[in-house]
Design a protein around this motif. Structure first.
Motif, short mmCIF file in Angstrom:
data_model
loop_
_atom_site.label_atom_id
_atom_site.label_comp_id
_atom_site.label_asym_id
_atom_site.label_seq_id
_atom_site.Cartn_x
_atom_site.Cartn_y
_atom_site.Cartn_z
N SER A 183 5.50 2.23 -4.78
CA SER A 183 4.11 1.17 -4.90
C SER A 183 3.12 0.38 -5.17
O SER A 183 2.31 -0.01 -4.92
CB SER A 183 3.07 2.11 -4.80
OG SER A 183 3.21 2.62 -6.57
N ARG B 11 8.37 9.30 1.78
CA ARG B 11 7.27 8.67 1.69
C ARG B 11 5.95 9.68 2.32
O ARG B 11 5.33 8.49 3.07
CB ARG B 11 6.79 7.11 1.94
CG ARG B 11 7.84 6.44 1.39
CD ARG B 11 7.13 4.79 1.39
NE ARG B 11 6.09 4.76 1.52
CZ ARG B 11 5.87 3.91 0.11
NH1 ARG B 11 5.90 4.09 -0.79
NH2 ARG B 11 3.95 3.77 0.68
N ASN B 12 6.01 10.95 2.47
CA ASN B 12 5.57 11.54 3.32
C ASN B 12 4.40 13.28 1.99
O ASN B 12 4.09 13.77 2.17
CB ASN B 12 6.48 12.47 3.42
CG ASN B 12 7.26 11.87 5.30
OD1 ASN B 12 6.25 10.84 5.95
ND2 ASN B 12 7.84 12.25 5.95
N HIS C 24 1.62 9.04 -0.78
CA HIS C 24 1.43 8.15 0.08
C HIS C 24 0.35 8.22 1.12
O HIS C 24 0.71 6.93 1.85
CB HIS C 24 2.69 8.30 0.69
CG HIS C 24 3.86 8.90 -0.60
ND1 HIS C 24 5.03 9.23 -0.37
CD2 HIS C 24 4.34 7.43 -1.22
CE1 HIS C 24 5.89 8.48 -1.60
NE2 HIS C 24 5.51 7.39 -2.34
N ILE C 25 0.12 9.25 1.87
CA ILE C 25 -0.64 9.69 3.06
C ILE C 25 -1.68 8.80 2.98
O ILE C 25 -2.35 8.22 3.63
CB ILE C 25 -0.63 10.68 3.45
CG1 ILE C 25 0.66 11.45 3.95
CG2 ILE C 25 -1.42 11.17 4.85
CD1 ILE C 25 1.11 13.02 4.21
N ASN D 35 -2.76 6.74 0.17
CA ASN D 35 -2.93 5.00 0.06
C ASN D 35 -2.73 4.31 1.73
O ASN D 35 -2.97 3.35 2.05
CB ASN D 35 -1.70 5.01 -0.46
CG ASN D 35 -1.72 3.72 -1.18
OD1 ASN D 35 -2.95 3.08 -1.66
ND2 ASN D 35 -0.84 2.54 -1.18
N ASN D 36 -2.12 4.68 2.58
CA ASN D 36 -2.37 4.50 3.64
C ASN D 36 -2.87 4.25 4.53
O ASN D 36 -2.99 3.75 5.16
CB ASN D 36 -0.45 4.85 4.40
CG ASN D 36 0.91 5.55 3.98
OD1 ASN D 36 0.49 4.27 3.12
ND2 ASN D 36 1.42 5.87 4.84
N GLN E 18 -5.63 2.40 1.97
CA GLN E 18 -4.68 1.52 1.43
C GLN E 18 -5.61 1.23 0.37
O GLN E 18 -5.43 -0.13 0.04
CB GLN E 18 -5.13 0.08 2.93
CG GLN E 18 -4.12 0.21 3.23
CD GLN E 18 -2.89 0.40 3.57
OE1 GLN E 18 -2.04 -0.69 2.95
NE2 GLN E 18 -1.28 1.45 3.74
N LYS F 105 -4.46 1.77 -3.85
CA LYS F 105 -4.15 3.05 -4.69
C LYS F 105 -5.12 3.45 -5.82
O LYS F 105 -4.81 4.99 -6.01
CB LYS F 105 -3.14 2.13 -5.71
CG LYS F 105 -1.94 1.77 -5.03
CD LYS F 105 -0.57 0.98 -5.81
CE LYS F 105 0.35 0.06 -5.39
NZ LYS F 105 -0.04 -0.72 -4.00
N THR G 193 -7.05 6.48 -4.53
CA THR G 193 -6.11 7.45 -4.13
C THR G 193 -6.19 8.33 -4.91
O THR G 193 -6.75 9.61 -4.45
CB THR G 193 -4.94 6.86 -3.21
OG1 THR G 193 -4.89 6.45 -2.31
CG2 THR G 193 -3.61 7.59 -2.82
N PRO H 27 1.49 12.92 8.04
CA PRO H 27 1.72 11.16 8.71
C PRO H 27 1.65 10.87 9.61
O PRO H 27 1.93 9.91 9.56
CB PRO H 27 3.39 11.75 7.50
CG PRO H 27 3.81 12.65 7.40
CD PRO H 27 2.64 13.31 7.22
N ARG I 274 -1.62 9.90 12.36
CA ARG I 274 -2.61 8.67 12.79
C ARG I 274 -1.75 7.85 14.11
O ARG I 274 -2.61 7.48 15.00
CB ARG I 274 -2.30 7.46 11.36
CG ARG I 274 -3.15 7.67 10.89
CD ARG I 274 -3.18 6.14 9.36
NE ARG I 274 -3.68 5.17 10.13
CZ ARG I 274 -3.57 4.14 9.51
NH1 ARG I 274 -3.19 4.23 8.75
NH2 ARG I 274 -4.25 2.97 9.92
#
Length: 367
Positions: A40, A266-267, A271-272, A274-275, A278, A280, A283, A326, A329
């Motif tokens: 990350s 990255r699941n 991670h989810i 943050n995706n 966007q 950190k 999150t 994940p 989306r």
């Protein structure tokens, strides 16, 4: 209590300056984290701060209460084994199986030093005592707890913050039931991790590494087992709900896809989230809030019926599994495209249906 607080304040200061010094020495020691496709962060960062705060923790708990050293010496040995395992992994990188061996050996040591799970709760007025299964179940629980905390170390400040919340809840149980071990160990570790967090918060100047995350997970595991003297067993699931739910969800999803549950990806929940956002820092704050809510639930539910606690936890697992998907989306995007395609298809059908009528009218007019 006052003496403990002063002692923790001193350890906080020592830890902060010791880690600041470590940051300058880490590259020379080869303790740096080089970014890869799963990272990350984007730049080379010192890692292995657990080497510093792990040593301070071990020294701190032994020095503060020398009278109990002989009573807990084998537990200190087990923590030392985990600590060394983490350092070796930070410096040379060892396989997951090798780390598992270290954790199992340490779990067996603490089991014979009195940290054992002999009962897993009372369900419908039936108390489930483990008997001969106590040893394997204790090993399983410690391994699971240790890995759950270790896997949460994916974003700046996340593992440290969640550990502080869990340890604070354990400290409260220690205060309520006057348990010196729960109070002293958790208070000292909270003070040390707070000092580390100043330098680990986004953007992080240093990472704890496995020397830190494995030690944190292992200590939290044995303190949780110690707390079973005063609480109902199933309520422990709420104590560390975020890392436990994250691990369970990820493992089930990997198995569902025909992959090994130990295969890195990255699941994870962080991670989810943050995706999606966007961000950190956002999150980490969200996951801290979740863990804080669960730890408060733990303090409220620690004497409640095990059956009810298990039902509530199962519902939480179901929510987390379906909410933090994940593929959500991607599925939403596919569904949107499919809907758009269906609409265009229907419009084309209408146009084709209107065209013969229009041609017929034109023919009639010409006649």
């Amino acid at each position: 209590m006052t003496t403990l607080l002063i002692y923790c304040a001193v350890l906080f200061i020592i830890t902060y300056f010791a880690i600041k010094k470590f940051i300058t020495l880490a590259p020379k020691l080869g303790l740096v984290d080089i970014p890869n496709e799963r990272s990350s962060h984007k730049k080379v960062t010192p890692r292995g701060a657990g080497l510093v705060f792990g040593f301070i923790f071990l020294f701190g708990i032994v020095f503060f209460d020398l009278d109990t050293f002989s009573e807990n010496k084998y537990t200190y040995l087990a923590i030392l084994i985990i600590y060394i395992c983490g350092i070796v992994d930070d410096r040379f990188t060892i396989s997951a199986k090798q780390k598992l061996v270290f954790i199992i050996i340490s779990s067996i040591i603490v089991y014979f030093n009195g940290f054992e799970i002999t009962n897993i709760g009372t369900f419908f007025n039936i108390s489930l005592n483990l008997g001969y299964l106590a040893l394997p179940f204790t090993i399983f629980a410690i391994v699971a707890f240790t890995n759950a905390v270790n896997l949460s170390d994916g974003l700046d400040g996340l593992a440290g913050s969640i550990s502080i919340i869990i340890l604070s809840a354990i400290f409260v149980i220690g205060v309520i039931y006057h348990d010196n071990t729960l109070m002293v160990w958790s208070a000292i570790l909270v003070a040390i991790i707070l000092a580390f967090l100043i330098l680990n918060w986004h953007p992080a100047k240093v990472f704890m590494g496995d020397s830190g995350s494995l030690l944190l997970g292992f200590v939290i595991a044995i303190l949780s087992i110690k707390s079973l003297t005063y609480i109902n067993p199933v309520s422990v699931l709420f104590l560390a709900a975020v890392p436990i739910l994250d691990t369970l969800v990820v493992f089930r999803r990997r198995i569902q896809r025909g992959k090994s549950p130990f295969e890195a990806d990255r699941n994870h929940i962080h991670h989810i989230l943050n995706n999606i956002k966007q961000d950190k820092a956002f999150t980490v704050k969200m996951l801290i809030s979740m863990q804080l809510a669960f730890s408060c639930m733990f303090l409220q539910l620690h004497k409640q019926d095990d059956t009810l606690n298990l039902v509530v936890f199962f519902l939480l697992f179901s929510i987390f599994f379906n909410l933090f998907d994940p593929r959500a989306r991607r599925r939403a995007k596919t569904a949107k495209l499919r809907k758009k395609y269906q609409k265009v298809k229907e419009e084309n059908k209408l146009l084709k249906a209107k065209k013969p009528i229009k041609n017929q009218i034109k023919t009639d007019y010409e006649i």
